[in-house]
Design an enzyme around this catalytic site. Structure first.
Site, PDB file in Angstrom:
ATOM      1  N   ARG A   1     -17.595   1.766  -2.059  1.00  0.00           N
ATOM      2  CA  ARG A   1     -17.415   1.637  -3.509  1.00  0.00           C
ATOM      3  C   ARG A   1     -18.252   0.495  -4.092  1.00  0.00           C
ATOM      4  NH1 ARG A   1     -13.831   5.507  -4.493  1.00  0.00           N
ATOM      5  NH2 ARG A   1     -12.174   5.849  -2.968  1.00  0.00           N
TER       6      ARG A   1
ATOM      7  N   SER B   1       0.853  -1.193   0.000  1.00  0.00           N
ATOM      8  CA  SER B   1       0.000   0.000   0.000  1.00  0.00           C
ATOM      9  C   SER B   1       0.879   1.230   0.000  1.00  0.00           C
ATOM     10  CB  SER B   1      -0.921   0.033   1.223  1.00  0.00           C
ATOM     11  OG  SER B   1      -1.615   1.262   1.275  1.00  0.00           O
TER      12      SER B   1
ATOM     13  N   ASP C   1      -8.863   1.409  -6.793  1.00  0.00           N
ATOM     14  CA  ASP C   1     -10.192   1.876  -6.395  1.00  0.00           C
ATOM     15  C   ASP C   1     -11.193   1.884  -7.547  1.00  0.00           C
ATOM     16  OD1 ASP C   1      -9.519   2.174  -3.766  1.00  0.00           O
ATOM     17  OD2 ASP C   1      -9.177   4.334  -3.869  1.00  0.00           O
TER      18      ASP C   1
END
Length: 429
Positions: free
Chosen positions: A384, A169, A311
Site C-alpha cells: 500500500r 484486529s 487500509d
C-alpha cells in the site's frame, strides 16, 4: 529488487477494480471446508491469496482448479471440499499474509494435531496475543520464538466464551467465526472494547451466511455462534475491492478523470468509506450504480477517523499532502504493526518528495501543498505504500523513482500495468 521510474502525468480513463482480497480469503476458506463443489468467480492470485489457497490444501482441500480467463489476470476458482478439516501437511507457510495466519490458526486448533505456522517479512512479528490468551485458558499447547513465528500449536479448541479486544484486529474475530460453528457446543465471542473495522466482520458474517453458517450479532458487543453447523458449498462472484479502487479514485482527483467499475455503493466493505472521505475533502465524485467516477479537483484538508478503514490511510495521506489546508488522520495507531509501520513509512517517504507531514501517536498531521517535488523513495516492502507513492507522482514536478516496487504482488500484481493503462508514464529499472 525492482524499481519503477515515473514521469509525472495526469492519469485518465476507465479501470475495473481488482476483486476484493478480503472476500476472496473468506470464500476460499469456506469453500475449502464446505461439503461439495464451490465456484469462486473473479479471483486475482496475489501472493496473499496463494498463501490462503495453499493453507486450505494443507487442511484437505486438495481438489482446487483454476480456470483462467483470456486476460490471465482475473480467474475462476473451483474448490471441492469434503465437509471437514484434516491435516494433510502440518507446516503452513502464510508468507506475509496476516489474514491467512490469523484465519487459519483457529481452524488448525479444531484438528488436535501439531501444526507449525511460518511466514516471512513483518508477518513473523505480527501480534498473536489474543490467541495465546485463549490457548492458555483452554490448555492448548503452543510455542514460538520470542513471540515470533514459527508458531507451533497442538491441542483442540473447545466451545465456550471467548473474550477479545475489538480494537486490536478484526482478523482474530473472523478467525474464531470461521472455526467455532464446527465445534460440538455453542460459543460466544465477547468484545471487551469497542469494535474497530466493523466492515470486515460484516463481510465475514455475510460470506459465512452464503455458505449456510449463521451467527447472531448483538450490536457488535457479542456474537452468538451455534455449534454443529455444516458449511454447504456455494458459487459466488467476488466484487471489486474498495481498498484498491481507492488508489484510482484519488488518482482521478489528482489527474483528469477516472471511471472505476465493479465497485458498488451498497457494498459491506469498510473501505467504502473512501467515498465519504473524498466528499469531506471536497473532491469531485460521481457515484452511479455501475461505476464511480472522480475528476480533477481542488481538494481541501479534513479530519479523517481511520478506526474503521485503516487500509485507506496511505492513499488518504497522499491526497492530504496536496490538498489545501490541514488534513489530520486519527485513530490509526494499529497501522504501526502492519506490513510496515505505515504511519512512519508514508510520512517519511512523502516528506522525501517534499510533503509536510508530522507523525502523532495515532495518526498524521498533514499541511497541504499545491505540488510536491519528486525524487527517490522506498516502498518499505509494503504494497500500500508503493501504490500510494505511485499515485502521488501525478502531483510531482519531477520524476519519482520507487524502490522495491514489485511488492504490489502481495495484493495487486497488475497494479503497474493498470497504471500504464490510465496513461501513466512508467519505466522499469
Amino acid at each position: 529488487m525492482a524499481r519503477v521510474r515515473i514521469v509525472p502525468s495526469k492519469l485518465k480513463g476507465e479501470i475495473k477494480a481488482p476483486p476484493s482480497k478480503s472476500i476472496t480469503h473468506r470464500a476460499i476458506i469456506c469453500g475449502g471446508i464446505a461439503d461439495g463443489i464451490s465456484n469462486i468467480d473473479n479471483v486475482v492470485f496475489s501472493e496473499d491469496i496463494i498463501a490462503t489457497l495453499n493453507g486450505m490444501k494443507s487442511f484437505g482441500a486438495n481438489d482446487i482448479t483454476k480456470a483462467y480467463t483470456h486476460t490471465n489476470i482475473r480467474d475462476n476458482l473451483t474448490i471441492k471440499g469434503n465437509g471437514k478439516l484434516e491435516v494433510i501437511e502440518n507446516t503452513i507457510n502464510c508468507s506475509e499474509s496476516g489474514s491467512t495466519l490469523r484465519f487459519l490458526i483457529p481452524l488448525g486448533a479444531l484438528c488436535d494435531k501439531e501444526i507449525t505456522y511460518t511466514g516471512r517479512g513483518k508477518l513473523i512479528e505480527r501480534p498473536l496475543e489474543q490467541y495465546y490468551k485463549i490457548f492458555n485458558e483452554q490448555n492448548i499447547e503452543y510455542s514460538n520464538q520470542n513471540n515470533k513465528l514459527p508458531l507451533i500449536v497442538k491441542g483442540r479448541l473447545n466451545p465456550g466464551d471467548f473474550k477479545l479486544k475489538g480494537d486490536i484486529s478484526s482478523q482474530f474475530i473472523t478467525g474464531l467465526m470461521l472455526a467455532l460453528p464446527l465445534l460440538e457446543g455453542d460459543s460466544r465471542i465477547l468484545l471487551t472494547t469497542e469494535l474497530e473495522s466493523k466492515g470486515y466482520v460484516d463481510l465475514t458474517m455475510d460470506i459465512l451466511k452464503r455458505f449456510s453458517i449463521e451467527i447472531e450479532n448483538n450490536d457488535y458487543n457479542e456474537f452468538y455462534i451455534k455449534g454443529n453447523q455444516k458449511y454447504q458449498s456455494n458459487s459466488i462472484r467476488v466484487e471489486g475491492d474498495f481498498s484498491q479502487a481507492a488508489f484510482w479514485l484519488v488518482a482521478g482527483l489528482l489527474g483528469k478523470n477516472i471511471k472505476c467499475r465493479d465497485i458498488h455503493k451498497d457494498s459491506l466493505q469498510g473501505d467504502k468509506a473512501i467515498l465519504n472521505i473524498i466528499k469531506s475533502m471536497k473532491g469531485n465524485i460521481n457515484i452511479k450504480n455501475d461505476y464511480i467516477q472522480t475528476k480533477e479537483s481542488l481538494t481541501k484538508g479534513a479530519t479523517v477517523d481511520a478506526s474503521q478503514c485503516p487500509d485507506l490511510v496511505p492513499v488518504v495521506a497522499a491526497l492530504g499532502a496536496v490538498s489545501r489546508g490541514t488534513t489530520t488522520i486519527i485513530n490509526a495507531e494499529r497501522l504501526r504493526i502492519k506490513e510496515s509501520d505505515r504511519l512512519k513509512a508514508i510520512a517519511t517517504e512523502l516528506n522525501k518528495l517534499g510533503a509536510d507531514i508530522k507523525e502523532t501517536k495515532d495518526g498524521l498531521r498533514i499541511e497541504g501543498k499545491d505540488r510536491l517535488n519528486g525524487g527517490e523513495v522506498d516502498s518499505w516492502n509494503d504494497h500500500r505504500i508503493a501504490m500510494a507513492l505511485g499515485i502521488i507522482s501525478i502531483k510531482c514536478s519531477k520524476e519519482v523513482i520507487i524502490n522495491n516496487s514489485d511488492v504490489v504482488k502481495k495484493s495487486y500484481p497488475h497494479f503497474w500495468d493498470d497504471f500504464q493503462k490510465l496513461k501513466g508514464n512508467i519505466k522499469y529499472i
